[in-house]
Scaffold this active site. Structure first.
Site, PDB file in Angstrom:
ATOM      1  CE1 TYR A 125      45.209  36.315  37.667  1.00  0.00           C
ATOM      2  CE2 TYR A 125      47.291  37.141  37.212  1.00  0.00           C
ATOM      3  CZ  TYR A 125      46.399  36.371  37.858  1.00  0.00           C
ATOM      4  OH  TYR A 125      47.140  35.427  38.827  1.00  0.00           O
ATOM      5  CE  LYS A 159      45.344  33.253  35.697  1.00  0.00           C
ATOM      6  NZ  LYS A 159      45.150  33.255  37.023  1.00  0.00           N
TER       7      LYS A 159
END
Length: 308
Positions: free
Chosen positions: A142, A172
């Site tokens: 992330y 992400k």
């Protein structure tokens, strides 16, 4: 790992519903799942991330939320990705083991942001220690440097990462550095990894570069319209796709000027869905009544290309 369906399209960064006194409100998650699937046509979720106030929750609360989303999403959702990042390695590992035990479709980890990794090797070493606790679960990094301050480029991170983290599945990517994203996608010639963009107002640009999909908060309440943008882009009808992106941007530009964060996202979602999302947890404070009125009026005034 067993063959899996590729994660693509929209992924809603779920909000954590709370009661007026600030406790997590598990009973509304069943209604929340049905709303995402039936009203927004969104069947993938990212739990306990930034929008979900994950770093403001206790480990026990995060486990309870993950379990409830898995339970209520069974046979309704395609992918449940659990964010297991924390400021210390043992908690990340504990959350990773828990996510694996409850059957999560993937785990994601944010970079630690108090004592920060300063280079790729330090970051990969940390991520590897977390991923190894869930050896059968797809792993996502992330990347959100505006919040973590960890600005190690993802392009650099990818080099050799599969050898160190066999479960590494993708990123992400919540940053506006489209050059970095483009280089990542360019390197991903075999399509081995998935790149999910996390800046909702720039999604169309990321799609043009080859992003597989998106993780974001607006897909909780603008998922249907954004799905229509994805359909237009795929046709391809770029002019129509632009219309959807411009209108999403018009709304976000308006609310950002008013002050737009997690608290305001909860208020917008409550207004649109009718599901009580409650207040945020301190140090965040609830959206003002003035914001709620103005945001609702703005959203109601937008005429989408499909006639909504």
């Amino acid at each position: 790992m067993a063959p899996r369906k590729k994660l693509k399209g929209l992924v809603a960064a779920t909000i954590t519903p709370m009661t007026p006194d600030g406790e997590i409100n598990l009973p509304v998650i069943r209604q929340y799942v049905d709303y995402l699937v039936n009203e927004q046509n969104v069947k993938n979720i990212f739990v306990n991330g930034t929008t979900g106030e994950g770093l403001s929750l206790s480990i026990q609360e995060r486990k309870q939320l993950a379990e409830e989303w898995m339970c209520q999403g069974k046979d309704k959702l395609d992918h449940v990705i659990i964010h297991v990042g924390a400021l210390n390695l043992p908690e990340c590992q504990e959350l990773a083991r828990h996510a694996a035990a409850i059957g999560a479709d993937g785990i994601a980890v944010i970079a630690p942001f108090f004592f920060k990794p300063t280079n790729k090797d330090e970051l990969v070493a940390f991520l590897q220690k977390v991923a190894s606790e869930a050896p059968e679960v797809p792993f996502y990094y992330y990347h959100i440097p505006p919040l973590t301050g960890v600005k190690i480029r993802v392009e650099e991170l990818l080099d050799g990462i599969k050898a160190q983290i066999p479960t590494f599945q993708g990123v992400k990517f919540s940053d506006t550095d489209l050059l970095d994203l483009a280089q990542c996608i360019h390197k991903n010639e075999t399509g081995e990894f998935e790149f999910l963009y996390g800046v909702d107002e720039q999604l169309l640009g990321a799609l043009a570069l080859g992003a597989d999909g998106a993780v974001g908060s607006t897909y909780n309440y603008l998922g249907r319209q954004t799905n229509l943008m994805l359909q237009a882009f795929a046709k391809p009808d770029f002019a129509l796709a632009q219309q959807y992106q411009f209108l999403t941007g018009e709304f976000l530009n308006f609310v950002i000027k008013l002050g737009f964060g997690v608290a305001q996202t909860k208020a917008v979602m409550t207004s649109v869905s009718g599901i009580p999302m409650g207040p945020p947890r301190l140090p965040l404070v609830d959206a003002s009544p003035e914001f709620i009125v103005k945001a609702k009026a703005k959203l109601d005034s937008i005429v989408w290309p499909n006639g909504d």
